[in-house]
Every structure is written in structure tokens, then in C-alpha cells.
Design a protein around this motif. Structure first.
Motif, PDB file in Angstrom:
ATOM      1  N   SER A  23       0.812  -1.221   0.000  1.00 60.96           N
ATOM      2  CA  SER A  23       0.000   0.000   0.000  1.00 60.96           C
ATOM      3  C   SER A  23       0.839   1.262   0.000  1.00 60.96           C
ATOM      4  N   PHE A  85      -5.058   6.348   1.591  1.00 59.92           N
ATOM      5  CA  PHE A  85      -5.332   4.944   1.299  1.00 59.92           C
ATOM      6  C   PHE A  85      -5.758   4.194   2.540  1.00 59.92           C
ATOM      7  N   ILE A  91      -7.366  -1.784   3.046  1.00 63.85           N
ATOM      8  CA  ILE A  91      -6.057  -1.269   2.624  1.00 63.85           C
ATOM      9  C   ILE A  91      -5.248  -0.968   3.875  1.00 63.85           C
TER      10      ILE A  91
END
Length: 225
Positions: A23, A85, A91
Motif C-alpha cells: 500500500s 489509502f 487497505i
């Protein structure tokens, strides 16, 4: 299945490679295509934001290091994207880990200190004693300034980590109550989580800006006269 409140911050994975940390590089898929895709509102927004940050950071830096503002702009966008994110489901929030934030803060601070003490030793020594300090207090002021300089990377990294983790924990706590809530309480919980999500969006932007600005200020202290 979540075993405890902090399981969402566990970087472990079922594979030999910790895939959760991927990520941290997802922002590349969003930013870089702007260089070859047809101009869009999103591209114009990033260009305007980059120009504004460049003007602001350029005022904080010395005349010798005007180009260094692009390093801090990149740092700002990197932290901003990782913070954003983390607001999406499933995530991994890498900016809520001390191993991530300290990896960003410590090399920056260490490079500033090494450059200052090796190239501008007298200037760094002068910084340890503020102007107008009485003679008997000078040894104490030197000690205080040394301690405050040494804890800068820790405070810089812990500030980002704590702010990102606190909001996520609060949203997790509220989300765990939905299974046992009545319809009226459920509506209140949903509205509260929407407000918290809005607050977390603001925190994501503010904390990335604070991290970049403080890094710029630490750099400018080395070159200030």
C-alpha cells in the motif's frame, strides 16, 4: 477474524512476503500516469498544489537550497497518499506504524545533523545557546537544546503515527458496536462514523503537511544565519 483491537494494524500476512506494505507504493499508480495521460482536473489540482507548496517551502529554505523544496513536496505527497489509502476498506495503513514513520523522519534528521556539524560546526554550536541567555544558565541551555534536537525524529514520527492510529481505533470501536445496536442507535453510529471519516480526511492532509513543514524547518535551521 479480528482477535483484538489492534489487529487491523498488524503487518503480518499469510504469504512469505508482507503484502500489506504494498500500500505504500499504490500512489505511484495515481500520480505518475498524469505525465502521459490527457490533462485532467485531477492533474491540474496536483500541479496547483505542488506550485503552492513549492512557493511556501521556498520561503522557509535558505537561498542556497531552494531546490530542496521538491524533496519535501515529494515527502508530503507520499505521506498524504498513504494516509488517504488507509481510509479505504481492506487497505493497510502503513503511516500508522512507527517503523514506517521513523524510517522517514530519522534519515532526514540524521542527514541535517551530519551536514550541520561537519560543514557548519560553529553555527551549530551557536544554536545551542540562545541569544540573551545568562552565563550561569548556559550549561543547562546547552543540555536542553541537545535533548530537544535528539528527540526531534521521535516526536516527528510518533506525532504522525499516533494521529493516524487514534482515528482508526475510534472508528473500529464504533464499528464493533453495530451488531448489537438498535435501529435508532445504528443510525447514530453511522452518522458518527461519517463525521469521523470526514475528520480523518482532514487529519490525513494536516499531518502530511505538518510532517513536511517541520522537516523543512529543521533543514532551514542548519543554513540560517
Amino acid at each position: 477474524m479480528m482477535t483484538n483491537l489492534f489487529s487491523s494494524f498488524d503487518p503480518s500476512a499469510n504469504f512469505s512476503i508482507p503484502l500489506n506494505w504494498i500500500s505504500t507504493s499504490l500512489f505511484v499508480m495515481i500520480l505518475f500516469p498524469n505525465f502521459w495521460v490527457i490533462n485532467s482536473k485531477m492533474n491540474k489540482f496536483f500541479i496547483q498544489l505542488k506550485t503552492t507548496l513549492h512557493k511556501e517551502f521556498k520561503m522557509l529554505l535558505s537561498k542556497e537550497n531552494k531546490g530542496a523544496s521538491f524533496i519535501f513536496i515529494t515527502l508530503f505527497f507520499f505521506i498524504l497518499m498513504n494516509n488517504f489509502f488507509g481510509l479505504f476498506p481492506y487497505i493497510f495503513t502503513s503511516s500508522s506504524h512507527l517503523s514506517m514513520t521513523l524510517t522517514l523522519a530519522l534519515p532526514l534528521w540524521l542527514s541535517f545533523m551530519l551536514f550541520g556539524w561537519l560543514k557548519k560546526t560553529l553555527h551549530m554550536l551557536a544554536h545551542l545557546v540562545p541569544n540573551g541567555t545568562p552565563g550561569p544558565l548556559m550549561p543547562f541551555m546547552v543540555l536542553i537544546e541537545l535533548v530537544s534536537n535528539m528527540i526531534r525524529p521521535i516526536t516527528l514520527s510518533v506525532r504522525l503515527m499516533a494521529n493516524m492510529m487514534a482515528g482508526h481505533l475510534l472508528m473500529t470501536l464504533l464499528g464493533n458496536q453495530t451488531a448489537m445496536a438498535t435501529n435508532m442507535i445504528l443510525v447514530g453510529l453511522i452518522l458518527t462514523q461519517i463525521l469521523l471519516l470526514t475528520l480523518e480526511t482532514a487529519v490525513a492532509m494536516i499531518q502530511s503537511y505538518v510532517f513536511a513543514v517541520l522537516s523543512t524547518l529543521y533543514s532551514s535551521e542548519i543554513d540560517s544565519h
